[in-house]
Design a protein around this motif. Structure first.
Motif, mmCIF file in Angstrom:
data_model
loop_
_atom_site.group_PDB
_atom_site.id
_atom_site.type_symbol
_atom_site.label_atom_id
_atom_site.label_comp_id
_atom_site.label_asym_id
_atom_site.label_seq_id
_atom_site.Cartn_x
_atom_site.Cartn_y
_atom_site.Cartn_z
ATOM 1 N N VAL A 1 -3.179 10.084 0.372
ATOM 2 C CA VAL A 1 -3.269 8.656 0.710
ATOM 3 C C VAL A 1 -2.033 8.197 1.463
ATOM 4 O O VAL A 1 -2.101 7.422 2.433
ATOM 5 N N LEU A 2 -0.851 8.658 1.054
ATOM 6 C CA LEU A 2 0.398 8.266 1.698
ATOM 7 C C LEU A 2 0.465 8.756 3.129
ATOM 8 O O LEU A 2 0.959 8.069 4.031
ATOM 9 N N ALA A 3 -0.066 9.963 3.396
ATOM 10 C CA ALA A 3 -0.048 10.489 4.755
ATOM 11 C C ALA A 3 -0.978 9.700 5.658
ATOM 12 O O ALA A 3 -0.746 9.605 6.883
ATOM 13 N N ALA A 4 -2.063 9.130 5.114
ATOM 14 C CA ALA A 4 -3.039 8.414 5.935
ATOM 15 C C ALA A 4 -2.616 6.986 6.251
ATOM 16 O O ALA A 4 -3.244 6.330 7.085
ATOM 17 N N LEU A 5 -1.591 6.433 5.601
ATOM 18 C CA LEU A 5 -1.186 5.047 5.841
ATOM 19 C C LEU A 5 -0.460 4.899 7.161
ATOM 20 O O LEU A 5 0.314 5.769 7.567
ATOM 21 N N PRO A 6 -0.663 3.720 7.923
ATOM 22 C CA PRO A 6 0.047 3.498 9.184
ATOM 23 C C PRO A 6 1.500 3.114 8.940
ATOM 24 O O PRO A 6 1.868 2.721 7.834
ATOM 25 N N ASP A 7 2.309 3.191 10.036
ATOM 26 C CA ASP A 7 3.720 2.838 9.952
ATOM 27 C C ASP A 7 3.858 1.309 9.898
ATOM 28 O O ASP A 7 3.199 0.593 10.652
ATOM 29 N N ALA A 8 4.745 0.785 9.062
ATOM 30 C CA ALA A 8 4.906 -0.661 8.882
ATOM 31 C C ALA A 8 6.030 -1.234 9.718
ATOM 32 O O ALA A 8 6.386 -2.397 9.570
ATOM 33 N N ALA A 9 6.615 -0.446 10.679
ATOM 34 C CA ALA A 9 7.740 -0.956 11.474
ATOM 35 C C ALA A 9 7.298 -2.070 12.405
ATOM 36 O O ALA A 9 7.994 -3.096 12.559
ATOM 37 N N ALA B 1 0.828 -1.208 0.000
ATOM 38 C CA ALA B 1 0.000 0.000 0.000
ATOM 39 C C ALA B 1 0.859 1.254 0.000
ATOM 40 O O ALA B 1 0.605 2.208 -0.759
ATOM 41 N N ARG B 2 1.954 1.261 0.825
ATOM 42 C CA ARG B 2 2.812 2.447 0.864
ATOM 43 C C ARG B 2 3.546 2.623 -0.465
ATOM 44 O O ARG B 2 3.673 3.739 -0.975
#
Length: 1004
Positions: free
Chosen positions: A868-876, A530-531
């Motif tokens: 959209v990129l700002a709304a995505l959660p962190d994948a760490a 998604a990111r």
């Protein structure tokens, strides 16, 4: 063969400026000076000609061209022309008709009735002193070997010193030295007449060959061909340039379409990425199903392994039940061995019986021989007895006179006969006893040898069986080893059961860890996808916005440049007017040129016709002059000072030469001078000439001859056509003769000549007639040649005038064409410039509008992607969970691998224990079976050996009780000697009786 080529003389690089100035002031050398320089530079000498398979030269033939050789002479058919044609062919002749053939393969030797044809032909020329003449790499070679070879059906090729070259190179080589296949230096049949009747262009070639510039002309022609080809290439290049310009414009349109395609492709890739993410989810679901199926398969594998273990146990039980069948097999093998030994004993007994039978037969033969000898002795004794009886009867008369001596002789004879009979009986008895003793001794010896051999064989067999028994006892396995192997097997089975349980637990843990790792990996993949998708959309939109901005600015610049490139309408109108005027002038020039070409063609045709007529007239005059001169020389050929023959004063009508020659023969060579050794004398006509037969015309009426021949011609008659002189020959009077037009002669005395017989007089008469005809023809030919030469000169002048007019018209046309081409080029350039500018402006307008729309859309797409990129959660966090599950999966896989390795080792230990237990059991059963089989064999062999030793002892004892065979043989010999002595005494008695009989006879 010598010749010249140009000499290259470039100035040296270090020359002074003054020298260069002096050279610049010198006038350029003309063609003749350059030709002379080339002639001094290059030359070549033909030294040898080798011909093989060419025309009539079936075998290789070498001709040495020695200094001073200028021609070839010989009779017809000797090969003169073939030698010259071979030389021309090797120089590069390409015309098969010039070689007197229909195609080039005709030069190959075709064969004769007694010799087969060839498949190839080859001609080689050896040139000496030819440095710098050949093309590279042979330019420094002093000797050149030029070879031309042709193979039937494959074509021809050239070689210089063994290296292949082009035919043009060989032709140019010989042209450089003023020679070649069609050089005027080679004069053959008809070449002189051809040179005399040659056209100016052909004469020019002869002069160029003589000057040594024929090679330059060939090179000039080749250079002109290359220039024309280069011009055609340039024209073609211009056409290709125009075509490429059209293609460039098309490619520009295609580039714009490709840019649009790239934009659409980006959208397509995004859609494909989403579609592939769905496919990945489906694949992971399918993977989970596959893992469940894999677990089921593992369970099935475990069940199969349990079934295999049960089968192994059953196999072991079956192996433990094997000793009883193996014991039965050992007993059967023992019985088989016993029967085999018995069979071998029976075979030995059979061999001994056969040997005894052979000995008995030998003894029987010996006894038969002895019996025959005894019978012969009996027969001798009977014969002796018969002789003695006869002697006794003879002595009966003497006995009467000599009773005492007779009684004594008879007594002695009876005693001697009795002694002989006794000795014979003793000798027979001694021989029979000796034969019986020898037979018994042979039998006992054979039995003893057989017993000894059997004893030895049984001893070896007993030792072999003892060795086998010791080996079987050594291979015997103690029960403790078998019990230990069974305990090891049970321990291995326990270990493998524990390993299998541990493996199942490890596999269950590893499957759970894999599930957790897969779930964490899917989460990380979805977050990163998604990111990445959002980042890609943002970057693609930004990149697209930059591209569209750059394209818009570039198109704006191109629009301004196209507007500036549009030409001035005034200049375009002026170019069109100039083109029309130049076109009109070109049409007028072409019309004038066509008229001049027509006039020049007519004049050239008239000139060619006049020149041909002049050449033909000159050739006719030359032929007539040559024929007249030859005939005149032939007729004047006689001894100096001799008188002219009378036939020179004879005028014979055509057709009567053979008749007059046959009639007078050699007499026509005699002159009319009385002082000559042979001559004609004038005599008066005959007073009463005898008439000729009917149908014969006197030759004197047909031939104009001197008076000396009047009487002879009056008695020679000419027969009509087809008349037979043989019928009229008998009617001729003395001195008369008949002749025919064909030269036949019938003389009054029976002499005759057949038609066609050679006659020197007839030949000379024919030559004189031909001389008169040739003189008349020469006069006519001289007049015609003068007229034709004058007409040719006039036609030549007219052609020169027409050619000048044509040249002027052609120059005018060339100037008009040049002007028209320039005007058309200027007009085309302006039109093309205007069309390009208009086309470019028309194409740029819609493109600019489309780019503005695309720029706005790209900016909007970039803003949406950033949101959209700002709304995505962190994948760490998802990545950390994935790493943890990965470590857990690795630990579970390691534990599973360790459990699997432990199970594999336990299975290997179990297999080894089972194998060892089975091996020990099999080894123990085999040893027991072998020992049980060997025990009866050893007992039987011991019994057989004791029996054999007993039989051997008995045979030795029997052999010791037998009488001495040598002593018995000596007794037989003594009996035979005593028998011989008794027979001697009997003979002596018979002698005494004979003496008494003789005495009685004497007494009587």
């Amino acid at each position: 063969m010598t010749g010249v080529v140009p000499e290259g003389g470039a100035p040296e690089e270090g020359a002074a400026p003054a020298e260069n100035a002096a050279e610049d002031t010198q006038p350029a050398r003309d063609a003749a000076t350059e030709a002379a320089a080339r002639a001094a530079a290059l030359r070549a000498v033909l030294a040898r000609l080798r011909i093989a398979g060419f025309k009539s030269f079936a075998e290789p033939t070498t001709l040495d061209v020695l200094p001073g050789l200028t021609g070839i002479v010989g009779p017809n058919g000797c090969g003169k022309s073939n030698v010259v044609e071979a030389l021309r062919w090797a120089m590069g002749e390409t015309n098969a008709r010039a070689m007197r053939g229909g195609e080039m393969d005709d030069v190959i030797f075709a064969g004769t009735a007694s010799r087969a044809g060839r498949n190839q032909a080859e001609v080689t020329l050896l040139l000496e002193e030819a440095s710098g003449l050949a093309p590279p790499p042979h330019q420094e070679a002093a000797e050149l070997e030029i070879t031309r070879r042709i193979v039937r059906g494959e074509g021809t090729g050239f070689r210089i010193n063994g290296r292949e070259v082009r035919g043009r190179d060989v032709q140019t080589l010989f042209a450089d030295i003023g020679s070649g296949a069609r050089s005027s230096a080679m004069v053959s049949q008809g070449k002189v007449a051809t040179l005399i009747a040659a056209k100016p262009e052909e004469r020019r070639q002869v002069l160029e060959e003589a000057a040594g510039i024929a090679g330059l002309r060939a090179r000039k022609h080749e250079a002109e061909l290359k220039l024309r080809q280069a011009e055609q290439n340039l024209t073609r290049a211009d056409d290709l340039k125009g075509q490429l310009e059209v293609q460039r414009q098309s490619l520009q349109r295609q580039a714009r379409q490709a840019a649009r395609y790239r934009n659409l492709s980006g959208l397509t890739r995004q859609a494909e990425a989403e579609y592939f993410s769905l496919l990945v989810a489906r694949a992971e679901k399918a993977l989970a199903g596959s893992r469940n199926a894999h677990a089921a398969a593992r369970a099935a594998t475990a069940r199969a392994e349990q079934a295999a273990e049960a089968a192994t146990k059953r196999a072991f039980t079956a192996e433990r039940e094997l000793p009883a069948p193996r014991a039965e097999e050992a007993e059967a093998r023992t019985a088989l061995e016993r029967h085999r030994v018995e069979s071998e004993g029976l075979e030995a007994e059979e061999r001994r019986a056969r040997a005894t039978l052979a000995d008995a037969e030998a003894r029987l033969a010996q006894i038969r021989d002895d019996l025959g000898h005894a019978k012969r002795l009996v027969e001798d004794a009977a014969a002796a007895e018969g002789r003695l009886g006869e002697e006794a009867r003879t002595l009966e008369g003497v006995v009467a006179a000599l009773p005492e001596r007779r009684e004594a002789a008879l007594a002695e004879q009876a005693e001697a006969e009795e002694a002989v009979a006794r000795l014979e009986r003793e000798a027979d008895r001694a021989a029979q006893l000796a034969a019986e003793a020898a037979a018994e001794q042979a039998r006992v010896g054979g039995e003893m040898n057989a017993a000894r051999q059997r004893s030895e064989r049984l001893r070896q067999q007993h030792e072999t069986l003892l060795g086998q028994q010791r080996e079987a006892e050594a291979a015997h396995v103690p029960p403790e080893a078998i019990e230990a192997a069974g305990a090891a097997r049970q321990a291995a089975e326990t270990a493998i059961a524990e390993g299998r349980a541990a493996l199942e637990q490890a596999e269950t843990a590893r499957a759970a860890a894999q599930e957790r790792h897969a779930a964490a990996r899917r989460a990380v993949t979805e977050a990163e996808s998604a990111r990445n998708r959002a980042s890609a959309e943002r970057d693609a939109a930004a990149h697209r916005a930059r591209q569209v901005t750059e394209q818009r600015d570039r198109l704006r610049r191109e629009r301004d440049a196209a507007a500036a490139e549009r030409p001035d309408p005034t200049a375009l109108d002026a170019a069109r007017t100039a083109t029309a005027e130049a076109d009109a002038r070109l049409a007028a020039a072409r019309k004038a040129l066509a008229e001049a070409e027509g006039a020049r063609s007519a004049a050239a045709g008239a000139h060619v016709l006049a020149r041909g007529n002049a050449s033909a007239a000159e050739a006719a005059r030359a032929r007539a002059d040559a024929e007249r001169q030859g005939l005149a020389d032939l007729l004047r050929a006689r001894e100096p000072g001799a008188a002219a023959p009378i036939l020179e004063a004879v005028m014979v009508p055509p057709g009567l030469e053979a008749a007059l020659g046959a009639a007078l023969g050699e007499a026509l060579e005699s002159p009319a001078d009385p002082r000559a050794p042979r001559h004609w004398r004038r005599l008066p006509p005959l007073e009463v000439p005898a008439p000729l037969p009917e149908g014969a015309t006197p030759l004197g009426q047909l031939v104009e001859a001197p008076p000396e021949l009047a009487r002879a011609l009056s008695q020679i008659g000419l027969l009509a056509e087809g008349a037979d002189g043989t019928v009229l020959q008998a009617r001729l009077a003395p001195g008369q003769s008949l002749v025919s037009r064909e030269g036949a002669l019938w003389r009054w005395d029976g002499h005759g000549i057949q038609a066609g017989a050679p006659s020197p007089g007839a030949v000379r008469l024919t030559q004189r007639n031909r001389l008169r005809v040739a003189e008349e023809a020469l006069a006519q030919a001289v007049s015609a040649a003068k007229e034709a030469a004058a007409a040719a000169d006039a036609a030549k002048q007219a052609e020169a005038q027409a050619a000048g007019a044509e040249s002027q018209a052609r120059a005018a046309r060339s100037a008009a064409e040049t002007t028209l081409a320039r005007a058309r080029e200027a007009e085309a350039r302006l039109n093309a410039q205007a069309e390009r500018a208009e086309s470019r402006l028309a194409a740029l307008g819609p493109q600019l509008e489309r780019l503005e729309t695309e720029l706005q859309a790209a900016l909007a797409a970039r803003e949406a992607a950033e949101e959209v990129l700002a709304a995505l959660p962190d994948a760490a966090a998802a990545r950390a969970a994935r790493d943890e599950t990965a470590r857990q999966e690795s630990a579970a896989q390691a534990a599973e691998a360790a459990a699997r390795d432990a199970r594999r080792k336990a299975e290997a230990a179990l297999e080894a224990a089972r194998t060892e237990e089975s091996r020990l059991a099999s080894r123990a059963a085999s040893a027991e079976s072998r020992l049980r089989a060997l025990a009866p064999q050893l007992a039987r062999v011991a019994e057989d050996r004791a029996e054999a030793e007993r039989l051997q002892a008995e045979a030795e004892a029997a052999l010791g009780t037998l009488p001495d065979l040598e002593q018995m043989r000596r007794g037989v010999e003594s009996a035979r000697q005593a028998l011989a002595a008794g027979r001697a005494r009997t003979g002596a008695a018979r002698d005494v009786a004979a003496a008494l009989a003789a005495e009685a006879e004497r007494a009587a």
